[in-house]
Motif scaffolding. Structure first.
Motif, PDB file in Angstrom:
ATOM      1  N   PRO A  46       0.832  -1.199   0.000  1.00  0.00           N
ATOM      2  CA  PRO A  46       0.000   0.000   0.000  1.00  0.00           C
ATOM      3  C   PRO A  46       0.869   1.252   0.000  1.00  0.00           C
ATOM      4  CG  PRO A  46       0.044  -0.942   2.194  1.00  0.00           C
ATOM      5  CD  PRO A  46       0.827  -1.870   1.304  1.00  0.00           C
ATOM      6  N   CYS A  47       0.346   2.324  -0.580  1.00  0.00           N
ATOM      7  CA  CYS A  47       1.109   3.569  -0.689  1.00  0.00           C
ATOM      8  C   CYS A  47       0.182   4.703  -1.117  1.00  0.00           C
ATOM      9  CB  CYS A  47       2.220   3.388  -1.721  1.00  0.00           C
ATOM     10  SG  CYS A  47       3.328   4.782  -1.861  1.00  0.00           S
ATOM     11  N   ASN A  48       0.355   5.884  -0.502  1.00  0.00           N
ATOM     12  CA  ASN A  48      -0.414   7.050  -0.929  1.00  0.00           C
ATOM     13  C   ASN A  48       0.455   8.300  -1.094  1.00  0.00           C
ATOM     14  OD1 ASN A  48       0.044   7.741   1.717  1.00  0.00           O
ATOM     15  ND2 ASN A  48      -2.109   7.902   2.281  1.00  0.00           N
ATOM     16  N   SER A  49       1.781   8.147  -0.942  1.00  0.00           N
ATOM     17  CA  SER A  49       2.724   9.234  -1.219  1.00  0.00           C
ATOM     18  C   SER A  49       4.116   8.615  -1.367  1.00  0.00           C
ATOM     19  CB  SER A  49       2.721  10.281  -0.107  1.00  0.00           C
ATOM     20  OG  SER A  49       3.265   9.747   1.079  1.00  0.00           O
ATOM     21  N   VAL A  50       5.014   9.322  -2.040  1.00  0.00           N
ATOM     22  CA  VAL A  50       6.375   8.826  -2.231  1.00  0.00           C
ATOM     23  C   VAL A  50       7.366   9.974  -2.071  1.00  0.00           C
ATOM     24  CG1 VAL A  50       5.678   6.962  -3.803  1.00  0.00           C
ATOM     25  CG2 VAL A  50       6.372   9.157  -4.735  1.00  0.00           C
ATOM     26  N   HIS A  51       8.620   9.617  -1.905  1.00  0.00           N
ATOM     27  CA  HIS A  51       9.694  10.603  -1.906  1.00  0.00           C
ATOM     28  C   HIS A  51      10.749  10.149  -2.909  1.00  0.00           C
ATOM     29  CE1 HIS A  51      12.769   8.180   0.092  1.00  0.00           C
ATOM     30  NE2 HIS A  51      11.785   7.681   0.826  1.00  0.00           N
ATOM     31  N   CYS A  52      11.567  11.092  -3.320  1.00  0.00           N
ATOM     32  CA  CYS A  52      12.644  10.795  -4.268  1.00  0.00           C
ATOM     33  C   CYS A  52      14.014  11.073  -3.655  1.00  0.00           C
ATOM     34  CB  CYS A  52      12.464  11.613  -5.545  1.00  0.00           C
ATOM     35  SG  CYS A  52      11.099  11.047  -6.552  1.00  0.00           S
ATOM     36  N   PHE A  53      14.116  10.963  -2.335  1.00  0.00           N
ATOM     37  CA  PHE A  53      15.408  11.138  -1.676  1.00  0.00           C
ATOM     38  C   PHE A  53      16.325   9.986  -2.088  1.00  0.00           C
ATOM     39  CE2 PHE A  53      12.490  13.048   1.631  1.00  0.00           C
ATOM     40  CZ  PHE A  53      12.651  14.338   1.151  1.00  0.00           C
ATOM     41  N   PHE A  54      17.589  10.287  -2.306  1.00  0.00           N
ATOM     42  CA  PHE A  54      18.617   9.316  -2.684  1.00  0.00           C
ATOM     43  C   PHE A  54      18.349   8.684  -4.049  1.00  0.00           C
ATOM     44  CE2 PHE A  54      18.074   9.235   1.960  1.00  0.00           C
ATOM     45  CZ  PHE A  54      19.233   9.901   2.303  1.00  0.00           C
ATOM     46  N   MET A  55      17.571   9.369  -4.879  1.00  0.00           N
ATOM     47  CA  MET A  55      17.344   8.900  -6.249  1.00  0.00           C
ATOM     48  C   MET A  55      18.206   9.708  -7.207  1.00  0.00           C
ATOM     49  SD  MET A  55      13.326   7.901  -6.312  1.00  0.00           S
ATOM     50  CE  MET A  55      13.376   7.710  -8.073  1.00  0.00           C
ATOM     51  N   LYS A  56      18.470   9.141  -8.374  1.00  0.00           N
ATOM     52  CA  LYS A  56      19.382   9.766  -9.320  1.00  0.00           C
ATOM     53  C   LYS A  56      18.717  10.186 -10.626  1.00  0.00           C
ATOM     54  CE  LYS A  56      22.892   6.900  -7.305  1.00  0.00           C
ATOM     55  NZ  LYS A  56      24.161   7.260  -6.926  1.00  0.00           N
ATOM     56  N   PHE A  57      17.415   9.982 -10.746  1.00  0.00           N
ATOM     57  CA  PHE A  57      16.724  10.302 -11.997  1.00  0.00           C
ATOM     58  C   PHE A  57      15.285  10.717 -11.683  1.00  0.00           C
ATOM     59  CE2 PHE A  57      16.716   5.789 -11.119  1.00  0.00           C
ATOM     60  CZ  PHE A  57      15.397   5.418 -11.233  1.00  0.00           C
ATOM     61  N   PRO A  58      14.674  11.548 -12.546  1.00  0.00           N
ATOM     62  CA  PRO A  58      13.280  11.949 -12.329  1.00  0.00           C
ATOM     63  C   PRO A  58      12.316  10.819 -12.698  1.00  0.00           C
ATOM     64  CG  PRO A  58      14.116  12.925 -14.341  1.00  0.00           C
ATOM     65  CD  PRO A  58      15.267  12.196 -13.702  1.00  0.00           C
ATOM     66  N   ILE A  59      11.130  10.857 -12.095  1.00  0.00           N
ATOM     67  CA  ILE A  59      10.137   9.810 -12.351  1.00  0.00           C
ATOM     68  C   ILE A  59       8.763  10.416 -12.608  1.00  0.00           C
ATOM     69  CG2 ILE A  59      11.327   8.000 -11.065  1.00  0.00           C
ATOM     70  CD1 ILE A  59       9.431   8.541  -8.706  1.00  0.00           C
ATOM     71  N   ASP A  60       7.915   9.619 -13.245  1.00  0.00           N
ATOM     72  CA  ASP A  60       6.491   9.905 -13.384  1.00  0.00           C
ATOM     73  C   ASP A  60       5.753   8.968 -12.441  1.00  0.00           C
ATOM     74  OD1 ASP A  60       7.087  11.716 -15.386  1.00  0.00           O
ATOM     75  OD2 ASP A  60       6.325  10.469 -17.018  1.00  0.00           O
ATOM     76  N   LEU A  61       4.580   9.405 -11.956  1.00  0.00           N
ATOM     77  CA  LEU A  61       3.818   8.637 -10.976  1.00  0.00           C
ATOM     78  C   LEU A  61       2.356   8.516 -11.368  1.00  0.00           C
ATOM     79  CD1 LEU A  61       5.060  10.565  -7.820  1.00  0.00           C
ATOM     80  CD2 LEU A  61       5.895   8.349  -8.591  1.00  0.00           C
ATOM     81  N   LEU A  62       1.797   7.338 -11.110  1.00  0.00           N
ATOM     82  CA  LEU A  62       0.352   7.116 -11.194  1.00  0.00           C
ATOM     83  C   LEU A  62      -0.123   6.712  -9.803  1.00  0.00           C
ATOM     84  CD1 LEU A  62       0.020   4.923 -14.426  1.00  0.00           C
ATOM     85  CD2 LEU A  62      -0.405   7.381 -14.193  1.00  0.00           C
ATOM     86  N   PHE A  63      -1.056   7.462  -9.248  1.00  0.00           N
ATOM     87  CA  PHE A  63      -1.670   7.114  -7.973  1.00  0.00           C
ATOM     88  C   PHE A  63      -2.985   6.407  -8.282  1.00  0.00           C
ATOM     89  CE2 PHE A  63       1.165  10.527  -6.945  1.00  0.00           C
ATOM     90  CZ  PHE A  63       1.634  10.227  -5.679  1.00  0.00           C
ATOM     91  N   LEU A  64      -3.166   5.217  -7.696  1.00  0.00           N
ATOM     92  CA  LEU A  64      -4.329   4.379  -7.999  1.00  0.00           C
ATOM     93  C   LEU A  64      -5.189   4.165  -6.756  1.00  0.00           C
ATOM     94  CD1 LEU A  64      -2.436   1.578  -9.971  1.00  0.00           C
ATOM     95  CD2 LEU A  64      -3.408   3.695 -10.887  1.00  0.00           C
ATOM     96  N   ASP A  65      -6.499   4.063  -6.969  1.00  0.00           N
ATOM     97  CA  ASP A  65      -7.400   3.711  -5.873  1.00  0.00           C
ATOM     98  C   ASP A  65      -7.490   2.191  -5.767  1.00  0.00           C
ATOM     99  OD1 ASP A  65      -9.209   2.847  -7.851  1.00  0.00           O
ATOM    100  OD2 ASP A  65     -10.620   4.480  -7.515  1.00  0.00           O
ATOM    101  N   GLU A  66      -8.421   1.705  -4.946  1.00  0.00           N
ATOM    102  CA  GLU A  66      -8.530   0.255  -4.717  1.00  0.00           C
ATOM    103  C   GLU A  66      -8.971  -0.514  -5.951  1.00  0.00           C
ATOM    104  OE1 GLU A  66     -12.277   2.295  -3.871  1.00  0.00           O
ATOM    105  OE2 GLU A  66     -10.341   2.538  -2.925  1.00  0.00           O
ATOM    106  N   GLU A  67      -9.517   0.151  -6.952  1.00  0.00           N
ATOM    107  CA  GLU A  67      -9.946  -0.504  -8.194  1.00  0.00           C
ATOM    108  C   GLU A  67      -8.929  -0.318  -9.320  1.00  0.00           C
ATOM    109  OE1 GLU A  67     -13.740   1.317  -8.845  1.00  0.00           O
ATOM    110  OE2 GLU A  67     -14.696   0.164  -7.249  1.00  0.00           O
ATOM    111  N   ASN A  68      -7.735   0.173  -8.981  1.00  0.00           N
ATOM    112  CA  ASN A  68      -6.678   0.480  -9.959  1.00  0.00           C
ATOM    113  C   ASN A  68      -7.092   1.590 -10.925  1.00  0.00           C
ATOM    114  OD1 ASN A  68      -4.836  -1.233  -8.821  1.00  0.00           O
ATOM    115  ND2 ASN A  68      -5.214  -2.889 -10.254  1.00  0.00           N
ATOM    116  N   ARG A  69      -7.955   2.476 -10.448  1.00  0.00           N
ATOM    117  CA  ARG A  69      -8.361   3.661 -11.219  1.00  0.00           C
ATOM    118  C   ARG A  69      -7.351   4.774 -10.920  1.00  0.00           C
ATOM    119  NH1 ARG A  69     -13.186   3.988 -12.917  1.00  0.00           N
ATOM    120  NH2 ARG A  69     -13.942   2.734 -11.164  1.00  0.00           N
ATOM    121  N   ILE A  70      -6.897   5.444 -11.953  1.00  0.00           N
ATOM    122  CA  ILE A  70      -5.938   6.536 -11.774  1.00  0.00           C
ATOM    123  C   ILE A  70      -6.662   7.734 -11.161  1.00  0.00           C
ATOM    124  CG2 ILE A  70      -4.378   8.145 -12.940  1.00  0.00           C
ATOM    125  CD1 ILE A  70      -4.089   5.944 -15.138  1.00  0.00           C
ATOM    126  N   ILE A  71      -6.168   8.159  -9.985  1.00  0.00           N
ATOM    127  CA  ILE A  71      -6.789   9.306  -9.325  1.00  0.00           C
ATOM    128  C   ILE A  71      -5.882  10.536  -9.320  1.00  0.00           C
ATOM    129  CG2 ILE A  71      -8.379   7.928  -7.949  1.00  0.00           C
ATOM    130  CD1 ILE A  71      -6.511   8.271  -5.556  1.00  0.00           C
TER     131      ILE A  71
END
Length: 113
Positions: A46-71
């Motif tokens: 489970p996850c509802n937020s992320v951080h990019c500390f100690f990462m070396k490249f930019p990322i794109d994110l999709l946040f999903l609800d319990e039905e895998n719907r992009i919110i």
């Protein structure tokens, strides 16, 4: 190896989707990796937020609800930054920046195969 597919369009978004669903795998995420293969991603749950500390490249994110719907969609999240807490999110998919150029929209449902 699982593929991530947009159920609305049938388009393959990612060719290689890994899952981080244990404490250690979620904690580790993408930290410390020098890069990620071009068409790969990581689903954290489970996850509802992320951080990019100690990462070396930019990322794109999709946040999903319990039905895998992009919110929520976030693009170009820079190393050293963090996302807001997304209400209703049950999982997050992280991928290389620039992958989500118009391939998904809020409300789309994603599936794996």
């Amino acid at each position: 190896m699982k593929k991530l597919i947009n159920a609305r369009t049938g388009e393959v978004i990612l060719e290689d989707l890994q899952t981080a669903d244990t404490f250690y795998a979620r904690f580790r995420g993408l930290m410390g990796r020098p890069s990620m293969p071009e068409n790969a991603g990581l689903m954290i749950k489970p996850c509802n937020s992320v951080h990019c500390f100690f990462m070396k490249f930019p990322i794109d994110l999709l946040f999903l609800d319990e039905e895998n719907r992009i919110i929520r969609i976030m693009t170009g999240m820079a190393p050293g930054s963090f996302s807001p807490i997304v209400k209703g999110a049950k999982s997050v998919i992280e991928m290389n920046s620039q992958i989500l150029t118009g391939s998904v929209r809020i409300g789309d449902i994603v599936k794996t195969s």
